[in-house]
Design a protein around this motif. Structure first.
Motif, PDB file in Angstrom:
ATOM      1  N   PRO A 123       9.343  -5.363   2.427  1.00  0.00           N
ATOM      2  CA  PRO A 123       9.841  -5.357   3.805  1.00  0.00           C
ATOM      3  C   PRO A 123       9.605  -6.700   4.473  1.00  0.00           C
ATOM      4  O   PRO A 123       8.608  -7.370   4.227  1.00  0.00           O
ATOM      5  CB  PRO A 123       9.029  -4.250   4.470  1.00  0.00           C
ATOM      6  N   LYS A 124      10.538  -7.090   5.320  1.00  0.00           N
ATOM      7  CA  LYS A 124      10.404  -8.326   6.080  1.00  0.00           C
ATOM      8  C   LYS A 124       9.877  -8.038   7.480  1.00  0.00           C
ATOM      9  O   LYS A 124       9.418  -8.918   8.159  1.00  0.00           O
ATOM     10  CB  LYS A 124      11.766  -9.014   6.203  1.00  0.00           C
ATOM     11  N   PHE A 125       9.956  -6.786   7.878  1.00  0.00           N
ATOM     12  CA  PHE A 125       9.644  -6.397   9.244  1.00  0.00           C
ATOM     13  C   PHE A 125       8.167  -6.062   9.357  1.00  0.00           C
ATOM     14  O   PHE A 125       7.698  -5.099   8.782  1.00  0.00           O
ATOM     15  CB  PHE A 125      10.515  -5.205   9.613  1.00  0.00           C
ATOM     16  N   ASN A 126       7.418  -6.851  10.107  1.00  0.00           N
ATOM     17  CA  ASN A 126       5.970  -6.715  10.170  1.00  0.00           C
ATOM     18  C   ASN A 126       5.494  -5.558  11.041  1.00  0.00           C
ATOM     19  O   ASN A 126       4.309  -5.314  11.118  1.00  0.00           O
ATOM     20  CB  ASN A 126       5.344  -8.022  10.640  1.00  0.00           C
ATOM     21  N   VAL A 127       6.392  -4.829  11.705  1.00  0.00           N
ATOM     22  CA  VAL A 127       5.976  -3.660  12.487  1.00  0.00           C
ATOM     23  C   VAL A 127       5.300  -2.640  11.574  1.00  0.00           C
ATOM     24  O   VAL A 127       4.444  -1.881  12.002  1.00  0.00           O
ATOM     25  CB  VAL A 127       7.188  -3.032  13.215  1.00  0.00           C
ATOM     26  N   LEU A 128       5.643  -2.636  10.304  1.00  0.00           N
ATOM     27  CA  LEU A 128       5.044  -1.701   9.368  1.00  0.00           C
ATOM     28  C   LEU A 128       3.534  -1.834   9.330  1.00  0.00           C
ATOM     29  O   LEU A 128       2.829  -0.884   9.042  1.00  0.00           O
ATOM     30  CB  LEU A 128       5.600  -1.938   7.953  1.00  0.00           C
ATOM     31  N   THR A 129       3.012  -3.009   9.583  1.00  0.00           N
ATOM     32  CA  THR A 129       1.568  -3.226   9.472  1.00  0.00           C
ATOM     33  C   THR A 129       0.848  -3.177  10.809  1.00  0.00           C
ATOM     34  O   THR A 129      -0.351  -3.381  10.855  1.00  0.00           O
ATOM     35  CB  THR A 129       1.293  -4.595   8.822  1.00  0.00           C
ATOM     36  N   MET A 130       1.552  -2.908  11.878  1.00  0.00           N
ATOM     37  CA  MET A 130       0.908  -2.918  13.195  1.00  0.00           C
ATOM     38  C   MET A 130       0.153  -1.636  13.490  1.00  0.00           C
ATOM     39  O   MET A 130      -0.467  -1.517  14.528  1.00  0.00           O
ATOM     40  CB  MET A 130       1.947  -3.181  14.286  1.00  0.00           C
ATOM     41  N   GLY A 131       0.245  -0.643  12.627  1.00  0.00           N
ATOM     42  CA  GLY A 131      -0.518   0.579  12.800  1.00  0.00           C
ATOM     43  C   GLY A 131      -0.027   1.465  13.923  1.00  0.00           C
ATOM     44  O   GLY A 131      -0.752   2.300  14.416  1.00  0.00           O
ATOM     45  N   SER A 170       0.859  -1.187   0.000  1.00  0.00           N
ATOM     46  CA  SER A 170       0.000   0.000   0.000  1.00  0.00           C
ATOM     47  C   SER A 170       0.892   1.233   0.000  1.00  0.00           C
ATOM     48  O   SER A 170       2.076   1.158   0.348  1.00  0.00           O
ATOM     49  CB  SER A 170      -0.921   0.021   1.221  1.00  0.00           C
ATOM     50  N   ARG A 171       0.318   2.353  -0.370  1.00  0.00           N
ATOM     51  CA  ARG A 171       1.063   3.614  -0.382  1.00  0.00           C
ATOM     52  C   ARG A 171       1.626   3.909   1.005  1.00  0.00           C
ATOM     53  O   ARG A 171       2.788   4.266   1.164  1.00  0.00           O
ATOM     54  CB  ARG A 171       0.146   4.751  -0.840  1.00  0.00           C
ATOM     55  N   ARG A 172       0.801   3.749   2.026  1.00  0.00           N
ATOM     56  CA  ARG A 172       1.218   4.040   3.396  1.00  0.00           C
ATOM     57  C   ARG A 172       2.390   3.141   3.818  1.00  0.00           C
ATOM     58  O   ARG A 172       3.334   3.601   4.453  1.00  0.00           O
ATOM     59  CB  ARG A 172       0.033   3.853   4.344  1.00  0.00           C
TER      60      ARG A 172
END
Length: 175
Positions: free
Chosen positions: A153-161, A83-85
């Motif tokens: 990205p491999k780091f899932n913190v990006l999707t934790m909001g 996503s853009r974000r």
């Protein structure tokens, strides 16, 4: 700012990167949680921030990156949604050509008109000026090298909001 104008820190705001014992990024926690992990000797400090916490008897630097002392097994991370974000988060809200943080857009490294895909490995954050300057060219043709090559990205913190401000000290652990 002089010593009498101290800005209070929000101890509950996520701003400390937590690494597994293997140096794999795991999470972003609050200052309060990070200090608790350090005091109970569950984690060690790898990088300090510019800030300090003051108590009546102690002055302690606020950690920026901590590492767990024991390896924590965790399930495979799910794919980070494109996503853009999330592209902006992956690129730390900076232009990948000049480093600016103003008027950010999304740029296709290989332009779509020339067969470039709309995917993680072909999209970067760019300021409006660099995006227009690059136009319908590749970075090589435009003479505009990328700061970091685009990749999923491999780091899932990006999707934790979480509303965290990525810190410069984190780059060597996230890329």
């Amino acid at each position: 700012m002089n010593a009498t104008q101290l800005v209070p820190l929000n101890l509950n705001k996520p701003r400390v990167l937590v690494l597994n014992a293997s140096y794999e990024p795991m999470h972003i926690v609050s200052i309060k949680r990070a200090i608790t992990l350090i005091m109970h000797e569950v984690a060690e400090v790898l990088e300090d921030s510019q800030d300090f916490i003051h108590s009546p008897s102690t002055i302690m630097p606020v950690p920026s990156v901590i590492r767990l002392r024991k390896f924590i097994r965790r399930p495979r991370v799910q794919v980070v949604p494109f996503s853009r974000r999330n592209v902006l988060r992956r690129d730390f809200f900076t232009c990948q050509y000049c480093g600016s943080t103003l008027e950010l857009t999304i740029d296709h490294v290989m332009p779509r008109s020339r067969g470039g895909r709309h995917a993680w490995d072909n999209v970067v954050t760019a300021c409006r000026e660099c995006n227009q300057k690059k136009g319908n060219k590749t970075p090589l043709e435009a003479g505009m090298p990328l700061k970091h090559p685009p990749k999923a990205p491999k780091f899932n913190v990006l999707t934790m909001g979480q509303d965290h401000q990525a810190q410069e000290a984190w780059n060597k652990y996230l890329y």
